[in-house]
Design an enzyme around this catalytic site. Sequence first.
Site, mmCIF file in Angstrom:
data_model
loop_
_atom_site.group_PDB
_atom_site.id
_atom_site.type_symbol
_atom_site.label_atom_id
_atom_site.label_comp_id
_atom_site.label_asym_id
_atom_site.label_seq_id
_atom_site.Cartn_x
_atom_site.Cartn_y
_atom_site.Cartn_z
ATOM 1 N N GLY A 178 61.912 -49.695 34.218
ATOM 2 C CA GLY A 178 62.261 -50.946 33.534
ATOM 3 C C GLY A 178 61.624 -52.123 34.241
ATOM 4 O O GLY A 178 62.210 -53.192 34.352
ATOM 5 N N ASP A 197 61.870 -44.384 27.905
ATOM 6 C CA ASP A 197 63.326 -44.577 27.969
ATOM 7 C C ASP A 197 63.875 -43.921 29.232
ATOM 8 O O ASP A 197 63.804 -42.700 29.386
ATOM 9 C CB ASP A 197 63.943 -43.957 26.706
ATOM 10 N N MET A 198 64.436 -44.741 30.117
ATOM 11 C CA MET A 198 64.924 -44.216 31.405
ATOM 12 C C MET A 198 66.113 -43.274 31.241
ATOM 13 O O MET A 198 66.447 -42.532 32.162
ATOM 14 C CB MET A 198 65.296 -45.363 32.346
ATOM 15 N N LYS A 211 65.001 -52.558 39.918
ATOM 16 C CA LYS A 211 65.298 -53.963 40.231
ATOM 17 C C LYS A 211 65.931 -54.625 39.015
ATOM 18 O O LYS A 211 65.343 -54.681 37.945
ATOM 19 C CB LYS A 211 64.026 -54.719 40.624
ATOM 20 N N HIS A 215 72.692 -53.625 36.777
ATOM 21 C CA HIS A 215 73.700 -54.637 36.410
ATOM 22 C C HIS A 215 73.751 -54.865 34.892
ATOM 23 O O HIS A 215 74.664 -55.499 34.391
ATOM 24 C CB HIS A 215 73.488 -55.953 37.175
HETATM 25 C C1 LIG Z 1 66.717 -57.455 33.590
HETATM 26 S S1 LIG Z 1 65.170 -56.755 33.146
HETATM 27 C C2 LIG Z 1 64.502 -56.361 34.739
HETATM 28 C C3 LIG Z 1 63.004 -56.265 34.729
HETATM 29 C C4 LIG Z 1 62.374 -55.976 36.091
HETATM 30 N N1 LIG Z 1 62.896 -54.769 36.687
HETATM 31 C C5 LIG Z 1 62.580 -57.144 37.023
HETATM 32 O O1 LIG Z 1 63.585 -57.215 37.710
HETATM 33 O O2 LIG Z 1 61.720 -58.024 37.049
HETATM 34 C C6 LIG Z 1 65.644 -55.168 32.521
HETATM 35 C C7 LIG Z 1 64.485 -54.342 32.016
HETATM 36 O O3 LIG Z 1 64.987 -53.071 31.582
HETATM 37 C C8 LIG Z 1 64.209 -52.661 30.466
HETATM 38 N N2 LIG Z 1 64.957 -51.641 29.706
HETATM 39 C C9 LIG Z 1 65.999 -51.817 28.855
HETATM 40 N N3 LIG Z 1 66.395 -50.633 28.350
HETATM 41 C C10 LIG Z 1 65.581 -49.686 28.886
HETATM 42 C C11 LIG Z 1 65.487 -48.259 28.750
HETATM 43 N N4 LIG Z 1 66.344 -47.573 27.966
HETATM 44 N N5 LIG Z 1 64.529 -47.616 29.463
HETATM 45 C C12 LIG Z 1 63.680 -48.295 30.280
HETATM 46 N N6 LIG Z 1 63.718 -49.647 30.453
HETATM 47 C C13 LIG Z 1 64.659 -50.329 29.760
HETATM 48 C C14 LIG Z 1 63.986 -53.959 29.705
HETATM 49 O O4 LIG Z 1 62.894 -53.863 28.821
HETATM 50 C C15 LIG Z 1 63.747 -54.945 30.846
HETATM 51 O O5 LIG Z 1 62.381 -55.023 31.144
#
Ligand SMILES: C[S@@+](CC[C@H](N)C(=O)[O-])C[C@H]1O[C@@H](n2cnc3c(N)ncnc32)[C@H](O)[C@@H]1O
Length: 311
Positions: A178, A197-198, A211, A215
């Site tokens: 993500g 998709d994680m 990161k 939360h």
């Molecule tokens: C709060 S952001 C954090 C982004 C990055 N890690 C940072 O801190 O700069 C959360 C990230 O999780 C990703 N995300 C949401 N659902 C996800 C999923 N099911 N699988 C992978 N990534 C996902 C979103 O696209 C977003 O980029």
Amino acid sequence: MSLKCAVELGIPDAVHSNGGKPVSLCELANKLSIPSTRIDDLRRLMRLLVHSGFFTSQKIEKGVGDGKRDVELFLPTINSSLLLKENDVSVSPFVLAMLDRIFALPWHSLGEWFRQSMVPTAFEIAHGDHLWGVTNKNASFSDSFNEGMASDASLVGKLVARVCANTFSGLRSVVDVGGGTGTMARNNCKSPSTGGDMFEYIPSADAVLLKWILHDWSDEDCVKILKRCKDAVPPKEKGGKIIIIDIVMSRETEHFKSKETQLFFDILMMVVTSGKQRNEKEWNKLFTDAGYKEYKILNALGLRSVIEVYY
Ligand SMILES: C[S@@+](CC[C@H](N)C(=O)[O-])C[C@H]1O[C@@H](n2cnc3c(N)ncnc32)[C@H](O)[C@@H]1O
């Protein structure tokens, strides 16, 4: 919102770009193309920004005799330097993203959300879809969100490199799950971030970086994600680890402003996601439930911590 307005107007850049000299309200208004009819309003905005620590001000006496008057001059602070558009570590994009209308609107539905139990978040009451659905559909919001996250990742990445360098040393590969635009992974471990998709699959690596991911999610979802991470990395004795950068809620006795900001971020998570900020006991439970044996918290980033987790 006042800070967003200051960033949109370019106030930090205008105050900083005065050749090291303090800037008066009239000079500031000129630099920002603000009409003279708004100068008193600009003074009110600057008064708040001074109070909040973004600038300092001093008064000097100008003129002679009956024409004597006090002129207020403004100076930058370390806080405003973090908002300069051309600075490597500018968090202006983060300010603009977090105060976007799309994030602001759901706060008006928070009371309604408390009284019912069908819709998971106030964000969904306001927008009819969850945060990730809206980012998928709205390209300009998605760009602003990703730029905001990238600016935060750039700041945090530099801090981590300075104060937690050991966390990444010796790792041959790190998957930034993500990771948005991949800023953190690129800067700190020369590894790509991963799409996909994680909840389904996380590619294998020496370490997985999460990161500001956990939360956003409920305890049940966090345990699922952490189990996927465990499948992706080797055990501790073979150098594997999960690196989490997130808030560990501090004790009531901690610094008032830091504690207050952590509390605000917790409510922000309640409004826009099904996640929350966790204290050490809550983190510990997630790790145990996901099958991890050991963790280490490095309280080195101010509001946020680096947590290394092993099995
Ligand atoms: C709060 S952001 C954090 C982004 C990055 N890690 C940072 O801190 O700069 C959360 C990230 O999780 C990703 N995300 C949401 N659902 C996800 C999923 N099911 N699988 C992978 N990534 C996902 C979103 O696209 C977003 O980029």
